[in-house]
Design an enzyme around this catalytic site. Sequence first.
Site, PDB file in Angstrom:
ATOM      1  N   ILE A   1      61.377  67.918 -83.727  1.00 34.81           N
ATOM      2  CA  ILE A   1      61.356  66.730 -84.579  1.00 34.81           C
ATOM      3  C   ILE A   1      60.212  66.879 -85.574  1.00 34.81           C
ATOM      4  CG2 ILE A   1      60.898  64.247 -84.591  1.00 34.81           C
ATOM      5  CD1 ILE A   1      62.443  64.124 -81.934  1.00 34.81           C
TER       6      ILE A   1
ATOM      7  N   HIS B   1      74.020  69.429 -88.077  1.00 33.58           N
ATOM      8  CA  HIS B   1      74.016  68.725 -86.794  1.00 33.58           C
ATOM      9  C   HIS B   1      75.431  68.754 -86.205  1.00 33.58           C
ATOM     10  CE1 HIS B   1      72.661  65.927 -83.744  1.00 33.58           C
ATOM     11  NE2 HIS B   1      73.785  65.252 -83.942  1.00 33.58           N
TER      12      HIS B   1
ATOM     13  N   THR C   1      65.809  62.989 -93.785  1.00 35.90           N
ATOM     14  CA  THR C   1      64.877  61.903 -94.066  1.00 35.90           C
ATOM     15  C   THR C   1      64.037  61.677 -92.804  1.00 35.90           C
ATOM     16  OG1 THR C   1      66.584  60.307 -93.482  1.00 35.90           O
ATOM     17  CG2 THR C   1      66.299  60.778 -95.828  1.00 35.90           C
TER      18      THR C   1
ATOM     19  N   ASP D   1      68.102  62.917 -87.463  1.00 35.46           N
ATOM     20  CA  ASP D   1      69.540  63.056 -87.697  1.00 35.46           C
ATOM     21  C   ASP D   1      70.086  61.949 -88.599  1.00 35.46           C
ATOM     22  OD1 ASP D   1      69.623  65.393 -86.196  1.00 35.46           O
ATOM     23  OD2 ASP D   1      69.937  64.306 -84.326  1.00 35.46           O
TER      24      ASP D   1
ATOM     25  N   GLU E   1      81.000  74.622 -88.356  1.00 32.17           N
ATOM     26  CA  GLU E   1      79.596  74.555 -88.830  1.00 32.17           C
ATOM     27  C   GLU E   1      79.288  75.688 -89.798  1.00 32.17           C
ATOM     28  OE1 GLU E   1      76.350  74.027 -86.075  1.00 32.17           O
ATOM     29  OE2 GLU E   1      77.649  73.100 -84.603  1.00 32.17           O
TER      30      GLU E   1
HETATM   31  C1  GAR Z   1      74.188  74.381 -83.804  1.00 32.37           C
HETATM   32  O1  GAR Z   1      75.299  73.870 -83.137  1.00 32.37           O
HETATM   33  C2  GAR Z   1      73.498  73.305 -84.620  1.00 32.37           C
HETATM   34  O2  GAR Z   1      74.388  72.382 -85.193  1.00 32.37           O
HETATM   35  C3  GAR Z   1      72.656  72.641 -83.566  1.00 32.37           C
HETATM   36  O3  GAR Z   1      72.143  73.703 -82.800  1.00 32.37           O
HETATM   37  C4  GAR Z   1      73.086  74.767 -82.810  1.00 32.37           C
HETATM   38  C5  GAR Z   1      72.373  76.028 -83.236  1.00 32.37           C
HETATM   39  O4  GAR Z   1      73.220  77.140 -83.142  1.00 32.37           O
HETATM   40  N1  GAR Z   1      71.621  71.848 -84.148  1.00 32.37           N
HETATM   41  C6  GAR Z   1      71.170  70.722 -83.611  1.00 32.37           C
HETATM   42  O5  GAR Z   1      71.572  70.281 -82.564  1.00 32.37           O
HETATM   43  C7  GAR Z   1      70.093  70.024 -84.405  1.00 32.37           C
HETATM   44  N2  GAR Z   1      69.985  68.648 -84.015  1.00 32.37           N
HETATM   45  P1  GAR Z   1      72.864  78.471 -83.915  1.00 32.37           P
HETATM   46  O6  GAR Z   1      71.420  78.794 -83.532  1.00 32.37           O
HETATM   47  O7  GAR Z   1      73.820  79.491 -83.367  1.00 32.37           O
HETATM   48  O8  GAR Z   1      73.023  78.225 -85.380  1.00 32.37           O
END
Ligand code: GAR
Length: 222
Positions: free
Chosen positions: A92, A109, A141, A145, A174
Amino acid sequence: MKRLAILISGRGSNMAALIESARAGEIDAAIGIVISNRPEAAGLKIAAAAGVATAIVDHRSFADRGEFERSLIAAIDGAAPDLIVLAGFMRILSPAFVARYTGRLLNIHPSLLPAYPGVDTHRRALADGVRIHGCTVHFVTADVDCGPIVAQGAVAVADGDDEATLAARVLAVEHRLLVRAVRLFCADRLTIAGARVRIRGETAEPGVLEAPSDKATNSAPP
Ligand code: GAR
């Protein structure tokens, strides 16, 4: 060409999607640095293998968040990025940190915000029985999230889904969504207008998503 700093905490698959799209010329960007708050993050090796500079700013080696963030800022600013991308960065950030990079800090996210901020998004979505789940790219911001949404991607939740299968399907979205959002930023096509993001040159009609997609079954009389 824009310069990017990418912040990670682990696997780095979203980071890898950005590195690959920059290499392929799909986004007009150079990755200046990848920074991890965890020395063991697998993404660091992926970045190094791709010839991208890496840095570790281990949050555990600082007395408090202020010190950690000062060191993080030094690492980021050393790369002089136009855009900072939080790609699975699991710390955070303070309002002061966020304010320093207003309008040039993006986060991905794994939920359709404002639903399911925080952690365990896939487990919570399954527990609630939602039919549509997904992911969001937004400007950061001060609130966790929160912030103007650039792009969202939805997937239908299948009856047989568990946390792993749902997470895998969302993750594939994503990767596409993050590349798309960064491409728009790098082309100077994004403007923040209050709580919303305007996308210059976006002419397509907004679509409607439904899940399940079998309308005949959905609308059949009982
Ligand atoms: C992803 O699913 C991303 O959206 C999430 O962590 C994962 C990272 O995967 N992020 C969060 O939860 C942030 N709040 P990655 O390291 O393989 O990109």
